[in-house]
Write a protein that holds these residues in place. Structure first.
Motif, short mmCIF file in Angstrom:
data_model
loop_
_atom_site.label_atom_id
_atom_site.label_comp_id
_atom_site.label_asym_id
_atom_site.label_seq_id
_atom_site.Cartn_x
_atom_site.Cartn_y
_atom_site.Cartn_z
N HIS A 136 0.85 -1.19 0.00
CA HIS A 136 0.00 0.00 0.00
C HIS A 136 0.89 1.24 0.00
O HIS A 136 1.98 1.24 0.57
N GLU A 137 0.37 2.32 -0.61
CA GLU A 137 1.18 3.54 -0.75
C GLU A 137 1.42 4.25 0.58
O GLU A 137 2.38 5.01 0.72
N TYR A 138 0.56 3.99 1.58
CA TYR A 138 0.77 4.64 2.86
C TYR A 138 2.07 4.22 3.54
O TYR A 138 2.61 4.98 4.35
N TRP A 139 2.54 3.04 3.23
CA TRP A 139 3.81 2.60 3.82
C TRP A 139 4.95 3.53 3.38
O TRP A 139 5.89 3.75 4.14
N VAL A 140 4.83 4.08 2.19
CA VAL A 140 5.86 4.99 1.68
C VAL A 140 5.55 6.44 2.06
O VAL A 140 6.40 7.15 2.60
N LYS A 141 4.30 6.89 1.80
CA LYS A 141 3.96 8.29 1.99
C LYS A 141 3.87 8.69 3.45
O LYS A 141 4.28 9.78 3.84
N ARG A 142 3.27 7.83 4.27
CA ARG A 142 3.02 8.21 5.66
C ARG A 142 4.02 7.64 6.65
O ARG A 142 4.27 8.25 7.70
N LEU A 143 4.58 6.50 6.33
CA LEU A 143 5.52 5.87 7.28
C LEU A 143 6.98 5.93 6.82
O LEU A 143 7.87 5.60 7.59
N GLY A 144 7.21 6.30 5.57
CA GLY A 144 8.57 6.56 5.13
C GLY A 144 9.40 5.34 4.80
O GLY A 144 10.62 5.35 4.99
N PHE A 145 8.76 4.27 4.30
CA PHE A 145 9.52 3.12 3.81
C PHE A 145 9.90 3.35 2.35
O PHE A 145 9.37 4.25 1.68
N GLN A 146 10.80 2.51 1.85
CA GLN A 146 11.26 2.67 0.47
C GLN A 146 10.30 2.05 -0.53
O GLN A 146 10.21 2.50 -1.67
N THR A 147 9.61 1.00 -0.11
CA THR A 147 8.69 0.29 -1.01
C THR A 147 7.35 0.11 -0.31
O THR A 147 7.26 0.21 0.92
N PRO A 148 6.30 -0.19 -1.07
CA PRO A 148 4.98 -0.43 -0.47
C PRO A 148 4.92 -1.66 0.43
O PRO A 148 3.95 -1.81 1.17
N ASP A 149 5.94 -2.51 0.37
CA ASP A 149 6.00 -3.68 1.25
C ASP A 149 7.12 -3.43 2.27
O ASP A 149 8.30 -3.51 1.92
N PRO A 150 6.80 -3.15 3.52
CA PRO A 150 7.83 -2.75 4.49
C PRO A 150 8.77 -3.87 4.90
O PRO A 150 9.85 -3.59 5.44
N VAL A 151 8.40 -5.13 4.69
CA VAL A 151 9.21 -6.22 5.21
C VAL A 151 10.62 -6.21 4.63
O VAL A 151 11.58 -6.65 5.28
N THR A 152 10.77 -5.70 3.40
CA THR A 152 12.09 -5.70 2.78
C THR A 152 13.05 -4.70 3.43
O THR A 152 14.27 -4.85 3.34
N ASP A 153 12.49 -3.67 4.09
CA ASP A 153 13.34 -2.67 4.72
C ASP A 153 13.83 -3.09 6.10
O ASP A 153 14.68 -2.40 6.68
N PHE A 154 13.31 -4.17 6.63
CA PHE A 154 13.73 -4.62 7.96
C PHE A 154 14.86 -5.65 7.90
O PHE A 154 15.13 -6.31 8.90
N ARG A 155 15.50 -5.76 6.75
CA ARG A 155 16.53 -6.79 6.62
C ARG A 155 17.69 -6.57 7.60
O ARG A 155 18.20 -7.52 8.18
N SER A 156 18.12 -5.34 7.77
CA SER A 156 19.30 -5.09 8.61
C SER A 156 18.96 -5.05 10.10
O SER A 156 19.78 -5.45 10.92
N GLY A 157 17.77 -4.59 10.44
CA GLY A 157 17.43 -4.41 11.85
C GLY A 157 16.57 -5.50 12.46
O GLY A 157 16.43 -5.54 13.69
N GLY A 158 16.00 -6.37 11.64
CA GLY A 158 15.21 -7.48 12.17
C GLY A 158 14.01 -7.01 12.98
O GLY A 158 13.49 -5.90 12.83
N VAL A 159 13.58 -7.88 13.89
CA VAL A 159 12.43 -7.58 14.74
C VAL A 159 12.71 -6.40 15.66
O VAL A 159 11.79 -5.64 16.01
N LEU A 160 13.96 -6.19 16.05
CA LEU A 160 14.29 -5.08 16.94
C LEU A 160 13.97 -3.75 16.29
O LEU A 160 13.40 -2.85 16.94
N SER A 161 14.29 -3.56 15.01
CA SER A 161 13.99 -2.30 14.33
C SER A 161 12.49 -2.09 14.18
O SER A 161 11.99 -0.95 14.32
N LEU A 162 11.73 -3.16 13.92
CA LEU A 162 10.27 -3.04 13.86
C LEU A 162 9.70 -2.65 15.23
O LEU A 162 8.81 -1.79 15.32
#
Length: 528
Positions: A136-162
């Motif tokens: 969804h576009e809100y993941w990018v516009k409102r939450l500031g992720f790089q893609t509409p699927d946020p799971v790919t941005d948590f690769r470096s920080g894992g569950v701790l970053s979430l």
């Protein structure tokens, strides 16, 4: 001039603070014995291992981790952490669920802050499975992720970053709003920034996979004591995020105001400056915040507030220097001089006040001294009941050390003067010894000649003094020295008489005037 003035002011203030701090006694013995750097204790180690496990656990849909809740003190202390599902005591389990965390992030970060609560109808877009829409576009516009699927941005920080993002949107919305529209850091995306800050904290806490867990637990850090409190990592995330926003504000202000006045054209801060922003933030968090060695969360917050004021003052100083360089340089130098003068005055006053109260009396007894009388030896009951003398404090020991050093310097100076006097006396003796021998020999020969002359043809009115010291070649013409107050060094008269016999009156006056200008006895301890 500007850089020199700033450097002089900061150096003066730093030296003044250290000088006054060194003179004041510490609050307790713990201040002397407790080390700034320390190893993590058992409680801190358990927290670090938990953070490490969360960092290394990859985010994926359907992830669920659970453990039995046994109501131990350690479990009770972390029940409020953001990664657990609610209802721990009711279910008897401590559960970490990716789906639960992602729903909370969606609701509190992408829906509720932007919803019109007055209408009473909020569209959450949660599907029948209870999950948010992905992609969804809100993941990018409102939450500031790089893609509409946020799971790919948590690769470096894992569950701790979430979990850190969930904590920010649930408990620190004021900081999150700085990244939203009309915020002072809106140029940066919140999601990616928060993940990078979590990775930064993980690096400082040695949670990365590249660091062996035993190496992490055996490394000394100035901030380990603070992490015995589970809230430390949450507070560190909040403070680091705010410090990053402050860096953005400072860089914007410097580019748009300070550099503009100097004729330089700079664009405002953009997302492409993220590397520079993150680097400055890392330096401040690592060295200024955590490097200060906070022992509690409240102490860390207090340090953060002082640092914010410090950075703001430095920015205002740079702006003043850019607007009026000459005036700022003069004010800075004047301020530096005033700071040094004031610090010296305060330090002297403080030292003079605390020195008598911490002074230690020293009593020494000579080996050959006369033993005291019976009355002096007798000890009264009141003296027996008096408290023992206080132990030497740090200030007393420092005072005693300074006095000993001063005594050594004075003794060395006296020894140097004694050596110089001895050397000069030896040189004088070696210089004038042949001369005095020659003069004495000449005087003896003259006396013999005068005696012989007086026996044969000396007039009757010739006195023995003139026969002893007169000059026969000048036909009994006597030479008299003017009577003056003797202000010459010892032996000056004898040397003058020797030169008289050698018929060297000018050399006599030159030598005596030279000796008058150089007298060993005129030196004192102040001439060292």
């Amino acid at each position: 001039l500007n850089s020199f003035g700033l450097s002089a002011a900061s150096t003066a203030i730093g030296n003044s603070s250290r000088l006054i701090g060194n003179l004041l006694p510490k609050a307790s013995l713990q201040g002397f014995t407790q080390r700034k750097y320390a190893l993590p204790d058992k409680t801190v180690a358990s927290q670090v291992l938990m953070y490490r496990q969360l960092l290394h656990t990859k985010c994926r849909s359907g992830l669920r981790l659970s453990r039995a809740y046994q109501a131990t003190e350690a479990q009770k202390s972390v029940m409020h952490m953001p990664w657990w599902e609610q209802g721990i005591e009711e279910s008897g389990k401590m559960v970490i669920s990716y789906d639960n965390l992602i729903v909370r992030l969606w609701m509190n970060g992408a829906i509720m802050p932007f919803a019109d609560l007055t209408s009473g109808d909020v569209d959450t877009m949660i599907d029948e499975k209870g999950l948010p829409p992905i992609p969804h576009e809100y993941w990018v516009k409102r939450l500031g992720f790089q893609t509409p699927d946020p799971v790919t941005d948590f690769r470096s920080g894992g569950v701790l970053s979430l979990a850190m993002m969930v904590h920010m949107v649930e408990s620190s919305m004021t900081t999150v709003q700085r990244f939203q529209k009309c915020g002072d850091a809106e140029v940066l995306p919140f999601g990616i920034t928060c993940i990078n800050v979590t990775d930064m904290m993980a690096k400082f806490l040695m949670l990365a996979k590249s660091v062996d867990k035993m190496d992490a637990l055996l490394s000394q850090k100035p901030f380990w004591r603070m992490f015995a409190d589970p809230n430390a990592i949450l507070a560190s995330q909040e403070i680091a995020m705010n410090m990053l926003c402050d860096v953005v504000v400072e860089m914007n202000h410097e580019r748009c105001n300070i550099l503009k006045t100097q004729g330089e054209t700079q664009e405002p801060v953009t997302v492409f400056d993220f590397a520079e922003i993150l680097k400055k933030t890392e330096e401040r968090v690592q060295y200024d915040l955590l490097g200060a060695g906070p022992k509690t969360v409240d102490e860390m917050k207090s340090i953060a507030n002082r640092l914010k004021l410090k950075y703001k003052t430095a920015l205002e100083a740079r702006e003043a220097a850019a607007l009026n360089p000459q005036n700022f340089g003069e004010k800075t130098m004047t301020g530096a001089k005033d700071a040094v003068t004031g610090a010296k005055s305060v330090a002297v006053n403080v030292f003079e006040k605390i020195k008598p109260s911490f002074a230690i009396r020293k009593t020494s007894t000579d080996a050959g001294a006369t033993p005291p009388s019976a009355e002096k030896v007798a000890i009264s009951t009141s003296s027996l009941s008096s408290p023992p003398p206080p132990e030497k404090s740090a200030v007393a020991e420092a005072t005693e050390s300074v006095e000993k050093s001063a005594a050594k310097v004075a003794e060395a100076a006296r020894a140097s003067f004694a050596t110089a006097s001895s050397t000069l006396a030896s040189a004088s003796q070696s210089l004038f010894s042949p001369l005095s021998k020659t003069a004495k020999s000449l005087a003896e020969e003259t006396q013999k000649a005068a005696s012989s002359f007086s026996e044969k043809q000396a007039p009757a009115d010739l006195t023995p003094d003139l026969m002893s010291f007169g000059d026969a070649s000048q036909e009994n013409k006597t030479k008299t020295r003017p009577s003056t107050t003797n202000t010459k060094p010892d032996g000056a008269d004898a040397i003058a008489e020797a030169f008289d016999l050698l018929d060297m009156p000018n050399a006599d006056d030159q030598l005596i005037s030279g000796l008058d200008n150089f007298s060993i006895g005129d030196f004192d301890d102040d001439d060292v």
